[in-house]
Scaffold this active site. Structure first.
Site, PDB file in Angstrom:
ATOM      1  N   LYS A 111       0.934  -1.157  -0.252  1.00  0.00           N
ATOM      2  CA  LYS A 111       0.187   0.009  -0.143  1.00  0.00           C
ATOM      3  C   LYS A 111       1.057   1.305   0.361  1.00  0.00           C
ATOM      4  O   LYS A 111       1.854   1.493   0.306  1.00  0.00           O
ATOM      5  CB  LYS A 111      -0.933  -0.108   1.328  1.00  0.00           C
ATOM      6  N   HIS A 144      -1.921   7.686   1.462  1.00  0.00           N
ATOM      7  CA  HIS A 144      -1.540   7.749   2.762  1.00  0.00           C
ATOM      8  C   HIS A 144      -2.396   8.417   3.366  1.00  0.00           C
ATOM      9  O   HIS A 144      -3.874   8.717   4.577  1.00  0.00           O
ATOM     10  CB  HIS A 144      -0.450   7.171   3.577  1.00  0.00           C
ATOM     11  N   ARG A 192      -5.411  13.903   3.107  1.00  0.00           N
ATOM     12  CA  ARG A 192      -5.929  13.999   4.056  1.00  0.00           C
ATOM     13  C   ARG A 192      -5.757  14.950   4.511  1.00  0.00           C
ATOM     14  O   ARG A 192      -6.201  15.890   4.910  1.00  0.00           O
ATOM     15  CB  ARG A 192      -7.499  13.849   3.368  1.00  0.00           C
TER      16      ARG A 192
END
Length: 125
Positions: A12, A36, A39
Site C-alpha cells: 500500500k 496514505h 487528506r
C-alpha cells in the site's frame, strides 16, 4: 518480506511507476495506490493522477477516500485502471449506527450509486 511471508502480499502507498517495477520484481501480488495521508497533506499527488501510469500488473487497487461519495470514486477508480477499489469506512460507519441492517443498507446505496454513475457514463454492464 517475500522471503518470510508466503501468503498474498499487497503493498500500500505506491504512487510511482518505478516503485511498481521494484514491487513486481520483489514478488508483490498486488499494489494499493494510495497517498496514505493525502487528506492531511494537500500537496500530495492524487492517486487518480498516477493510477493509469502504475496499472495494470500486478493487480492494482485503489484506496478511495472516506469523504468521497462511495459510488463516484469506485467508478472513477476502475475507469482509471484499478482492478479493485477498496470500500471500508462507509460500511464501518453503517455498522456502528445500525448494525447488520446498516451494512445491508450501505451496500444497497453503493450498488445504486455505481449503477447511476455507470448509466451517466453510458455503460450498461
Amino acid at each position: 518480506m517475500r522471503k518470510i511471508w508466503k501468503g498474498k502480499l499487497v503493498l500500500k502507498g505506491v504512487l510511482a511507476k518505478e516503485d511498481v517495477r521494484i514491487a513486481r520484481e520483489s514478488g508483490v501480488d498486488g499494489i494499493m495506490v494510495s497517498n496514505h495521508g493525502g487528506r492531511q497533506l494537500d500537496g500530495t499527488v492524487s492517486p487518480f493522477r498516477v493510477l493509469p501510469a502504475v496499472s495494470p500488473r500486478p493487480a492494482t487497487w485503489h484506496h478511495a477516500r472516506q469523504r468521497d461519495p462511495p459510488g463516484d470514486r469506485r467508478a472513477q477508480g476502475t475507469r482509471s485502471g484499478a482492478q479493485f477499489v477498496f470500500v471500508g469506512r462507509p460500511f464501518l460507519y453503517a455498522a456502528s449506527i445500525a448494525g447488520e441492517a446498516g451494512v445491508h443498507h450501505g451496500a444497497k446505496l453503493l450498488r445504486e450509486e455505481i449503477s447511476r454513475n455507470m448509466a451517466m457514463l453510458g455503460i450498461s454492464s
